[in-house]
Design a protein around this motif. Structure first.
Motif, PDB file in Angstrom:
ATOM      1  N   SER A  53      25.245  -8.128   6.632  1.00 40.19           N
ATOM      2  CA  SER A  53      25.134  -7.717   8.045  1.00 40.19           C
ATOM      3  C   SER A  53      24.308  -7.323   8.343  1.00 40.19           C
ATOM      4  O   SER A  53      23.597  -6.491   8.215  1.00 40.19           O
ATOM      5  N   SER A 108      27.213  -1.657  11.261  1.00 40.03           N
ATOM      6  CA  SER A 108      27.528  -1.760   9.559  1.00 40.03           C
ATOM      7  C   SER A 108      25.596  -2.631   8.485  1.00 40.03           C
ATOM      8  O   SER A 108      25.519  -2.849   9.358  1.00 40.03           O
ATOM      9  N   SER A 131      24.175  -3.502   5.055  1.00 38.85           N
ATOM     10  CA  SER A 131      24.312  -4.341   3.962  1.00 38.85           C
ATOM     11  C   SER A 131      23.427  -4.600   2.839  1.00 38.85           C
ATOM     12  O   SER A 131      22.638  -4.725   3.636  1.00 38.85           O
ATOM     13  N   HIS A 173      29.688 -10.199  -1.427  1.00 44.54           N
ATOM     14  CA  HIS A 173      30.290  -9.168  -0.620  1.00 44.54           C
ATOM     15  C   HIS A 173      30.079  -9.697   1.000  1.00 44.54           C
ATOM     16  O   HIS A 173      29.820 -10.702   1.284  1.00 44.54           O
ATOM     17  N   CYS A 194      31.073  -8.660   5.157  1.00 46.88           N
ATOM     18  CA  CYS A 194      31.448  -8.036   6.642  1.00 46.88           C
ATOM     19  C   CYS A 194      30.844  -9.161   7.633  1.00 46.88           C
ATOM     20  O   CYS A 194      30.681  -9.795   8.321  1.00 46.88           O
ATOM     21  N   ASP A 209      32.036  -7.686  11.276  1.00 49.03           N
ATOM     22  CA  ASP A 209      31.677  -6.049  12.405  1.00 49.03           C
ATOM     23  C   ASP A 209      32.933  -6.658  14.031  1.00 49.03           C
ATOM     24  O   ASP A 209      33.483  -5.366  14.891  1.00 49.03           O
ATOM     25  N   TYR A 219      35.339  -5.342   5.991  1.00 49.05           N
ATOM     26  CA  TYR A 219      34.452  -5.698   4.825  1.00 49.05           C
ATOM     27  C   TYR A 219      35.101  -6.329   3.266  1.00 49.05           C
ATOM     28  O   TYR A 219      35.765  -5.546   2.847  1.00 49.05           O
ATOM     29  N   THR A 234      38.280  -4.030  -0.434  1.00 48.29           N
ATOM     30  CA  THR A 234      37.877  -4.688   1.376  1.00 48.29           C
ATOM     31  C   THR A 234      38.702  -3.554   2.352  1.00 48.29           C
ATOM     32  O   THR A 234      39.490  -2.741   1.553  1.00 48.29           O
ATOM     33  N   ILE A 251      27.763  -1.593   1.135  1.00 46.06           N
ATOM     34  CA  ILE A 251      28.388  -1.818   1.923  1.00 46.06           C
ATOM     35  C   ILE A 251      28.052  -0.545   2.819  1.00 46.06           C
ATOM     36  O   ILE A 251      28.666   0.685   2.355  1.00 46.06           O
ATOM     37  N   VAL A 286      29.136   1.622   6.558  1.00 38.70           N
ATOM     38  CA  VAL A 286      30.137   0.871   7.931  1.00 38.70           C
ATOM     39  C   VAL A 286      30.223   2.515   8.287  1.00 38.70           C
ATOM     40  O   VAL A 286      30.674   3.242   7.840  1.00 38.70           O
TER      41      VAL A 286
END
Length: 377
Positions: A47, A82, A84, A98, A100, A102, A121, A185, A337, A339
Motif C-alpha cells: 500500500s 498504511s 507495508s 499481504h 492493504c 485503506d 489489512y 486480518t 504492515i 497502520v
C-alpha cells in the motif's frame, strides 16, 4: 542537541539506542530476488502511503520526550494511512502474502453496508508453497462481506469467512491443498477495529508508546493450544503439531485435517478481538513470525514510534522494522504492515518533575524505556 529545540527542564531525554544508517532499499515486488517457489510465486502487494512527510522538531535527537495524554474527546475520528514491506530474508522462497486496503468504499466502489471509515489489512504466512496464502489473500475479504452476518455482527462474519475460505480452498481443484497458511486480518469499521488470527502472525497496537497485543501466537506448546490439541487426540513432538507443523492453527494443510465437520487438532478457526479506537491509539503493527521471532512487541512499538516521530511515513516505518529484524538474524520471510490512525506524527511523551530532585515517570514513559532496553539486548 540542536539549537532552538526549546525543551524545558521538565523533560528527561533518553538515548534510544537504535541506529538509522540512512540506506533504504526498494521493497517493490518486482525487485525481490525470491527465486521460484514450489508453485506460483507469492505476489507481494504494497500500500502506498499517502502521508505528507513532516519535518520533526529535531530529527537528529533520536529521543522521545513526553506530552500530555489524550483528553478523551468523544468526537475523535481516526484517519487511516498504511504502509507495508516484505522481504524473503534468508529463506530460498518467498511464501508470504499481504493485503492493504485503506478505503473499503473505494475498493468495492459502493457505499451500502460500509461506514465512511472502513479499511482492511491482512498478513498470510504460507508454508508448503504459496497456493494457500495466495488463495486466502484473494478471497477472505469477499467471504467476509458476503456473509449473512455482515455487517450486523462483524466477529461472526469474520469467523465464518475464515472457515469458509478454508473449506473452499480444500474444494478447489486448481491448487495444492496440502499447502497451508496462517492468517492475520484487521478490519477497521468506523471506530471499531476487529483483529482475527489463526497462526503465529501477530497484531500489536501502539498506545502512547505502550505495546498492546491484539492477538495470541498459536504455537503448539502454548498452554491453551496444547490443551486443545491433546483433547482432540493430537500430539506434539519437539514443539511441532503431530511432528509436522510449528503452528497449531492454519488454513489449508488438508493432508493434516479430517473430513468437513470433524474436529481436528489443526484448526482453521480464528481467535478474534474487538476494540473501540481511542485518541491514544496511534498505530497498529501487523507482522509475520519472522519479525516476532527476533523482536518483542514493545521493542517493535518503540522503534515504530520513533520512526514515525521523525518522518511520519508508515511505509518507511515498515521498512525499518524489516531491516531491524534482518540485522537481528531472523531466519524467516518478513512481512510487516504499519497502520496509522492519525495524519500527525505521535506526540512527545512528557516525564514530569513535580518537586526538587524527585522524578516521576508515566506508564507510557516506562514502556518506552522498556522498549529501548529490549532493542539494545
Amino acid at each position: 542537541m540542536a539549537a532552538g529545540t526549546g525543551f524545558s527542564r521538565s523533560f528527561v531525554l533518553v538515548e534510544d539506542g537504535f541506529s538509522n544508517d540512512g540506506e533504504e532499499r526498494s521493497q517493490n515486488s518486482g525487485q525481490l530476488d525470491v527465486g521460484k517457489p514450489p508453485r506460483n510465486l507469492a505476489v507481494v502487494r504494497h500500500s502506498i502511503s499517502t502521508a505528507t512527510l513532516l519535518t520533526p522538531t529535531d530529527p537528529d535527537l533520536g529521543v522521545v520526550g513526553v506530552k500530555s495524554a489524550s483528553d478523551g474527546k468523544s468526537e475523535y475520528t481516526p484517519m487511516i494511512r498504511s504502509g507495508s514491506c516484505a522481504e524473503k530474508g534468508p529463506k530460498e522462497y518467498m511464501e508470504d502474502e499481504h493485503i492493504c486496503i485503506d478505503s473499503l468504499l473505494e475498493h468495492f466502489d459502493r457505499t451500502e453496508g460500509f461506514p465512511s471509515l472502513g479499511a482492511f489489512y491482512g498478513v498470510f504466512d504460507g508454508h508448503g508453497g504459496t497456493d494457500a496464502a495466495c488463495y486466502v489473500r484473494k478471497n477472505i475479504l469477499k467471504f467476509i462481506v458476503e456473509d449473512p452476518q455482515f455487517p450486523g455482527c462483524l466477529k461472526k462474519a469474520i469467523r465464518n469467512a475464515y472457515l469458509k475460505a478454508d473449506q473452499a480452498f480444500a474444494e478447489n481443484s486448481t491448487v495444492d491443498v496440502s499447502s497451508g497458511t496462517t492468517a492475520l486480518t484487521t478490519l477497521v469499521f468506523g471506530r471499531m477495529l476487529v483483529v482475527a488470527n489463526a497462526g503465529d502472525c501477530r497484531a500489536v497496537l501502539g498506545k502512547r508508546g505502550r505495546a498492546l497485543e491484539l492477538s495470541n501466537d498459536h504455537k503448539p506448546n502454548s498452554i491453551p493450544e496444547r490443551h486443545r490439541i491433546e483433547q482432540l487426540g493430537g500430539v506434539i513432538y519437539d514443539g511441532y503439531l503431530n511432528g509436522q507443523l510449528s503452528v497449531s492453527r492454519a488454513l489449508g494443510d488438508w493432508h493434516m485435517k479430517g473430513p468437513k465437520g470433524t474436529a481436528c487438532s489443526l484448526s482453521g478457526e480464528p481467535e478474534l478481538q474487538e476494540i473501540f479506537l481511542m485518541e491514544d491509539d496511534e498505530f497498529l503493527i501487523m507482522g509475520c513470525d519472522g519479525l516476532w521471532d527476533v523482536m518483542s512487541s514493545q521493542c517493535a512499538v518503540t522503534i515504530a514510534r520513533k520512526e514515525l516521530m521523525i518522518h511520519n511515513d508508515p511505509e518507511r516505518c515498515s521498512r525499518e522494522l524489516v531491516r531491524e529484524a534482518l540485522k537481528r538474524g531472523t531466519c524467516d520471510n518478513l512481512t510487516v504492515i504499519v497502520v496509522c490512525f492519525s495524519p500527525d506524527p505521535p506526540p512527545w511523551i512528557e516525564i514530569q518533575s513535580p518537586m526538587g530532585h524527585r522524578r516521576s515517570i508515566s506508564s507510557e514513559g516506562l514502556h518506552f524505556l522498556k522498549g529501548i532496553l529490549d532493542g539494545n539486548s
